[in-house]
Design an enzyme around this catalytic site. Structure first.
Site, PDB file in Angstrom:
ATOM      1  N   GLU A   1      -3.427  30.015  -9.285  1.00  0.00           N
ATOM      2  CA  GLU A   1      -4.869  29.643  -8.817  1.00  0.00           C
ATOM      3  C   GLU A   1      -4.538  30.046  -6.876  1.00  0.00           C
ATOM      4  OE1 GLU A   1      -8.230  28.878 -11.787  1.00  0.00           O
ATOM      5  OE2 GLU A   1      -7.206  27.288 -10.164  1.00  0.00           O
ATOM      6  N   CYS A   2      -4.704  31.132  -6.864  1.00  0.00           N
ATOM      7  CA  CYS A   2      -4.561  30.837  -4.981  1.00  0.00           C
ATOM      8  C   CYS A   2      -3.820  30.389  -4.778  1.00  0.00           C
ATOM      9  CB  CYS A   2      -5.944  31.088  -5.108  1.00  0.00           C
ATOM     10  SG  CYS A   2      -6.335  30.849  -2.753  1.00  0.00           S
TER      11      CYS A   2
END
Length: 471
Positions: free
Chosen positions: A346-347
């Site tokens: 994630e990210c």
């Protein structure tokens, strides 16, 4: 059992069952502001520490998808801090978390997000739904009677909220305080005036506050300074004497049984580079039976033995050189990827999975190279917003907030679905069992999809430490 039966067990202010629904009562306050940057987190942390120092149990919640403020508030209160977001988490989830907190707390604090009426749903929507009295925190530097006018305007904007008082932040002098207090409506008291003090404000970085772990001792000093200032204003007595708010539990049968991750071990990256983790996500994985093994891509040589890997967001750009130098960790994660084990990135975790990452000094660092493409940081401009990730396993709501771009990536399998805008959201990539995106997913929104995302089938654990000679 009668239609209404009193129960003695649990709850500092008593619990009861009313028509089959358990209820618990506890004093509660919603900390709101007319805009961002008014000092909400500083004041909320000081309040929590002030009451904690008196031996009180304070449960703190943060409105919205923020993942940095809760770390600061958890340190101040000594209790876990969860997000309350009506869109991302849903009313039932928020209701149950408040009920659970009321069973053990002397006071519940909920810190708002942005301005009081900003967003859909807004802080005011959350406060109104659960009948939480609101305390307005306002930076009063450069104004006096106008501060009172603004508070009166906020109080009268909607008839379903109630303002319990004002905390005037950055107050310049006793005379400054007198001018504001004299101009306030009779039913809105000035609860406290906090003097201008650089030793109170919490330090910030791009994307929000500096992570609590990085400045733990400095935060302790600021918490104690703020707590003493608010204690001198008599705020502890004022808050604890508020009438308790009653919270109802979610009725039995209103939620589905959780899917199982029993026997699955999930390695979770957690260090200075990867820390944007919702506590609710960890809680859900454990409730589904998963074993969580935390590790540091910065300092550990190998992954712990695991069936799946979660690389959450954070600040990899600040530690890119150290990440690039950890070749043994890179090799270990490659082995997990080649074995077709689930990986969620994630990210910041996605940036780590790309081939290279260019930091703010234009230095290029070699990353994992699991996903084709290159990441680079960009100035002060960022991207943020609430989105739904339409994964093959099912939709999961989440949030994007980043100041980087990625280029040369493969064709995405989907894009995030924005909360209110028709334009495509963040790209979602799937390569073997790797799922990567800028989105931070809120797992409780769809536990079944999360179970499928991390599920194994064979249940065979990859013993990375043994295979690579790690101890």
């Amino acid at each position: 059992m009668t239609e209404r039966a009193e129960i003695q067990a649990g709850g500092r202010f008593g619990t009861q069952v009313d028509r089959g629904v358990a209820r618990a009562a506890c004093p509660a306050v919603f900390i709101a502001a007319p805009a961002s940057g008014q000092g909400k987190t500083t004041v909320t942390a000081a309040l929590a520490r002030m009451l904690r120092n008196q031996g009180k149990v304070v449960r703190v919640f943060k409105t919205g998808p923020d993942y940095l403020d809760p770390l600061v508030l958890a340190q101040a209160s000594g209790q876990p801090v969860d997000q309350l977001d009506l869109w991302m988490a849903g009313e039932a989830y928020c209701r149950q978390r408040l009920f659970d907190a009321a069973l053990e707390a002397d006071l519940i604090l909920v810190e708002g997000a942005m301005g009081l009426f900003d967003g859909e749903p807004s802080s005011a929507d959350l406060a109104a739904l659960f009948d939480l009295p609101m305390v307005i925190v306002m930076d009063v530097k450069g104004m006096a009677q106008t501060a009172a006018a603004l508070v009166a305007g906020l109080a009268g904007f909607r008839d379903d909220i109630r303002i319990a008082g004002l905390i005037a932040n950055a107050c310049g002098s006793p005379r400054h305080r007198e001018l504001i207090e004299a101009a306030l409506p009779p039913d809105i008291p000035l609860l406290a005036a906090v003097e201008r003090n650089a030793n109170l404000a919490l330090p910030e970085r791009h994307l929000g506050l500096v992570q609590a772990e990085e400045i733990r001792e400095d935060l302790e000093t600021r918490f104690e300074t703020g707590a003493k200032a608010l204690l001198a204003e008599g705020l502890a007595e004022a808050l604890l004497q508020l009438p308790p708010v009653t919270f109802a539990a979610v009725q039995a049968g209103a939620t589905e049984a959780l899917p199982s991750l029993h026997g699955q071990t999930i390695a979770v990256a957690r260090d200075a580079a990867f820390s944007f983790i919702y506590q609710a996500n960890l809680d859900l994985l454990e409730r589904m039976g998963a074993r969580l093994r935390f590790f540091s891509p910065l300092t550990d040589e190998c992954l712990p033995p695991c069936d799946a890997l979660w690389l959450p967001g954070g600040y990899p750009e600040l530690h890119a050189a150290q990440l690039a130098a950890n070749a043994s960790m890179r090799d270990d994660i490659h082995r997990l990827f080649a074995a077709d084990k689930p990986i969620l990135a994630e990210c910041g975790g996605m940036l780590y999975c790309l081939e290279t990452l260019t930091d703010y000094d234009d230095q290029i660092h070699t990353m994992l190279g699991l996903l084709p493409g290159h990441g680079a940081m960009r100035g002060r401009r960022g991207c943020q917003g609430m989105q739904t990730a339409d994964l093959p396993e099912g939709p999961i709501r989440g949030h994007a907030h980043h100041r980087s771009v990625s280029e040369g990536t493969p064709e995405p399998i989907a894009h995030g679905r924005r909360q209110r805008h028709p334009a495509p959201g963040e790209a979602i990539y799937r390569l073997r069992r790797l799922t990567a995106s800028y989105l931070h997913l809120f797992f409780p929104d769809n536990p079944a999809a999360v179970a499928s995302l991390f599920g194994q089938g064979t249940g065979h654990t990859i013993d990375t430490e043994e295979s690579n000679g790690c101890n």
